[in-house]
Design a protein around this motif. Structure first.
Motif, PDB file in Angstrom:
ATOM      1  N   VAL A  64      35.762 -19.479  74.414  1.00 43.02           N
ATOM      2  CA  VAL A  64      36.826 -19.256  73.429  1.00 43.02           C
ATOM      3  C   VAL A  64      37.941 -20.281  73.627  1.00 43.02           C
ATOM      4  N   ASP A  65      38.434 -20.799  72.512  1.00 42.78           N
ATOM      5  CA  ASP A  65      39.566 -21.727  72.520  1.00 42.78           C
ATOM      6  C   ASP A  65      40.780 -21.024  73.131  1.00 42.78           C
ATOM      7  N   PRO A  66      41.462 -21.650  74.109  1.00 40.93           N
ATOM      8  CA  PRO A  66      42.629 -21.018  74.726  1.00 40.93           C
ATOM      9  C   PRO A  66      43.713 -20.612  73.722  1.00 40.93           C
ATOM     10  N   ALA A  67      43.891 -21.388  72.659  1.00 38.58           N
ATOM     11  CA  ALA A  67      44.894 -21.020  71.646  1.00 38.58           C
ATOM     12  C   ALA A  67      44.503 -19.726  70.946  1.00 38.58           C
ATOM     13  N   LEU A  68      43.222 -19.529  70.718  1.00 32.77           N
ATOM     14  CA  LEU A  68      42.749 -18.294  70.101  1.00 32.77           C
ATOM     15  C   LEU A  68      42.948 -17.113  71.053  1.00 32.77           C
ATOM     16  N   LEU A  69      42.708 -17.335  72.342  1.00 32.53           N
ATOM     17  CA  LEU A  69      42.950 -16.270  73.322  1.00 32.53           C
ATOM     18  C   LEU A  69      44.424 -15.877  73.333  1.00 32.53           C
ATOM     19  N   ALA A  70      45.309 -16.868  73.326  1.00 36.40           N
ATOM     20  CA  ALA A  70      46.748 -16.580  73.330  1.00 36.40           C
ATOM     21  C   ALA A  70      47.157 -15.826  72.078  1.00 36.40           C
ATOM     22  N   SER A  71      46.628 -16.227  70.937  1.00 33.46           N
ATOM     23  CA  SER A  71      46.941 -15.562  69.671  1.00 33.46           C
ATOM     24  C   SER A  71      46.412 -14.126  69.660  1.00 33.46           C
ATOM     25  N   THR A  72      45.206 -13.957  70.169  1.00 32.94           N
ATOM     26  CA  THR A  72      44.614 -12.618  70.231  1.00 32.94           C
ATOM     27  C   THR A  72      45.447 -11.701  71.113  1.00 32.94           C
ATOM     28  N   LEU A  73      45.834 -12.192  72.272  1.00 36.54           N
ATOM     29  CA  LEU A  73      46.649 -11.390  73.181  1.00 36.54           C
ATOM     30  C   LEU A  73      47.979 -11.015  72.534  1.00 36.54           C
ATOM     31  N   ALA A  74      48.617 -11.970  71.892  1.00 35.29           N
ATOM     32  CA  ALA A  74      49.901 -11.692  71.229  1.00 35.29           C
ATOM     33  C   ALA A  74      49.724 -10.653  70.122  1.00 35.29           C
ATOM     34  N   THR A  75      48.653 -10.776  69.356  1.00 37.27           N
ATOM     35  CA  THR A  75      48.402  -9.828  68.268  1.00 37.27           C
ATOM     36  C   THR A  75      48.141  -8.433  68.803  1.00 37.27           C
ATOM     37  N   LEU A  76      47.321  -8.320  69.845  1.00 40.11           N
ATOM     38  CA  LEU A  76      47.029  -7.002  70.412  1.00 40.11           C
ATOM     39  C   LEU A  76      48.289  -6.367  70.992  1.00 40.11           C
ATOM     40  N   ARG A  77      49.116  -7.157  71.635  1.00 42.37           N
ATOM     41  CA  ARG A  77      50.376  -6.607  72.170  1.00 42.37           C
ATOM     42  C   ARG A  77      51.295  -6.142  71.043  1.00 42.37           C
ATOM     43  N   LEU A  78      51.360  -6.904  69.974  1.00 43.00           N
ATOM     44  CA  LEU A  78      52.187  -6.523  68.833  1.00 43.00           C
ATOM     45  C   LEU A  78      51.688  -5.207  68.230  1.00 43.00           C
ATOM     46  N   LEU A  79      50.388  -5.093  68.029  1.00 42.16           N
ATOM     47  CA  LEU A  79      49.827  -3.859  67.477  1.00 42.16           C
ATOM     48  C   LEU A  79      50.076  -2.682  68.415  1.00 42.16           C
ATOM     49  N   ARG A  80      49.887  -2.890  69.720  1.00 38.42           N
ATOM     50  CA  ARG A  80      50.145  -1.819  70.685  1.00 38.42           C
ATOM     51  C   ARG A  80      51.600  -1.370  70.609  1.00 38.42           C
ATOM     52  N   ASP A  81      52.517  -2.320  70.557  1.00 37.19           N
ATOM     53  CA  ASP A  81      53.934  -1.975  70.475  1.00 37.19           C
ATOM     54  C   ASP A  81      54.264  -1.220  69.193  1.00 37.19           C
ATOM     55  N   ARG A  82      53.638  -1.610  68.087  1.00 35.14           N
ATOM     56  CA  ARG A  82      53.891  -0.940  66.809  1.00 35.14           C
ATOM     57  C   ARG A  82      53.325   0.474  66.787  1.00 35.14           C
ATOM     58  N   LEU A  83      52.302   0.726  67.584  1.00 33.36           N
ATOM     59  CA  LEU A  83      51.697   2.056  67.643  1.00 33.36           C
ATOM     60  C   LEU A  83      52.430   2.999  68.583  1.00 33.36           C
ATOM     61  N   GLN A  84      53.350   2.486  69.381  1.00 35.35           N
ATOM     62  CA  GLN A  84      54.075   3.331  70.322  1.00 35.35           C
ATOM     63  C   GLN A  84      54.880   4.365  69.557  1.00 35.35           C
ATOM     64  N   GLU A  85      54.686   5.609  69.940  1.00 34.36           N
ATOM     65  CA  GLU A  85      55.413   6.695  69.326  1.00 34.36           C
ATOM     66  C   GLU A  85      56.887   6.599  69.712  1.00 34.36           C
ATOM     67  N   PRO A  86      57.803   6.925  68.808  1.00 38.21           N
ATOM     68  CA  PRO A  86      59.236   6.844  69.142  1.00 38.21           C
ATOM     69  C   PRO A  86      59.612   7.650  70.384  1.00 38.21           C
ATOM     70  N   GLU A  87      59.007   8.817  70.580  1.00 40.19           N
ATOM     71  CA  GLU A  87      59.374   9.635  71.731  1.00 40.19           C
ATOM     72  C   GLU A  87      58.830   9.048  73.037  1.00 40.19           C
ATOM     73  N   GLU A  88      57.889   8.075  72.947  1.00 44.44           N
ATOM     74  CA  GLU A  88      57.358   7.437  74.122  1.00 44.44           C
ATOM     75  C   GLU A  88      58.179   6.225  74.531  1.00 44.44           C
ATOM     76  N   ALA A  89      59.076   5.791  73.696  1.00 46.85           N
ATOM     77  CA  ALA A  89      59.851   4.592  73.981  1.00 46.85           C
ATOM     78  C   ALA A  89      60.661   4.782  75.263  1.00 46.85           C
ATOM     79  N   GLU A  90      60.550   3.801  76.108  1.00 46.89           N
ATOM     80  CA  GLU A  90      61.304   3.819  77.365  1.00 46.89           C
ATOM     81  C   GLU A  90      62.722   3.346  77.103  1.00 46.89           C
ATOM     82  N   PRO A  91      63.712   3.933  77.760  1.00 45.93           N
ATOM     83  CA  PRO A  91      65.073   3.423  77.618  1.00 45.93           C
ATOM     84  C   PRO A  91      65.159   2.021  78.208  1.00 45.93           C
ATOM     85  N   ALA A  92      66.008   1.204  77.627  1.00 45.44           N
ATOM     86  CA  ALA A  92      66.132  -0.189  78.082  1.00 45.44           C
ATOM     87  C   ALA A  92      66.834  -0.297  79.403  1.00 45.44           C
TER      88      ALA A  92
END
Length: 155
Positions: free
Chosen positions: A127-155
């Protein structure tokens, strides 16, 4: 007629592929860590504890890996009994001890990571390293968007 998939269809397809990938990762992980006396589930919990910025209770370990508390609690108890994890007093919550790696737990996690490294390298070659980086960024973004509000950790 436009046959381009909608963003919603892409997300659904991604979800199905992630489920399929998860199954294959678990099976491959089981094969890799079996000689070490581990399973993918145990390796996953050891990794969550090892990679945490500071020790946390079982609920934090479960949340970090998207697992159920009950399953993580069972695995933590097994790993404590085997001497790979230990429970320490939690100054913030008397009934929720902090989960920590022991020296043998650190060694087991390091051995599992070393055993996985050649497999990861072989997968990465295809796999092209740029594609791996893009995939990782996309999966992290989706994971963050799926986080329930009550699960959010305080900053």
């Amino acid at each position: 007629m436009d046959t381009t998939p909608t963003p919603e269809a892409w997300i659904s397809d991604i979800a199905v592929e992630v489920f399929r990938l998860n199954g294959r990762l678990l099976a491959a992980g089981d094969r890799v860590v079996a000689p070490l006396g581990l399973t993918s589930a145990r390796w996953q919990v050891l990794g969550a504890v090892a990679l945490a910025p500071h020790p946390g209770p079982t609920a934090h370990v479960a949340r970090a890996m998207g697992l159920t508390r009950q399953n993580v609690r069972r695995i933590v108890q097994e790993l404590v009994a085997e001497g790979l994890l230990e429970l320490a007093p939690n100054p913030n919550h008397r009934r929720a001890p902090l989960v920590q790696l022991t020296a043998p737990g650190q060694a087991a996690y390091a051995a599992a990571s070393a055993a996985w490294a050649p497999r990861a390298a072989a997968l990465a070659e295809a796999v092209d390293p740029a594609l791996l980086a893009s995939t990782l960024a996309t999966l992290r973004l989706l994971r963050d968007r799926l986080q329930e509000p009550e699960e959010a950790e305080p900053a």
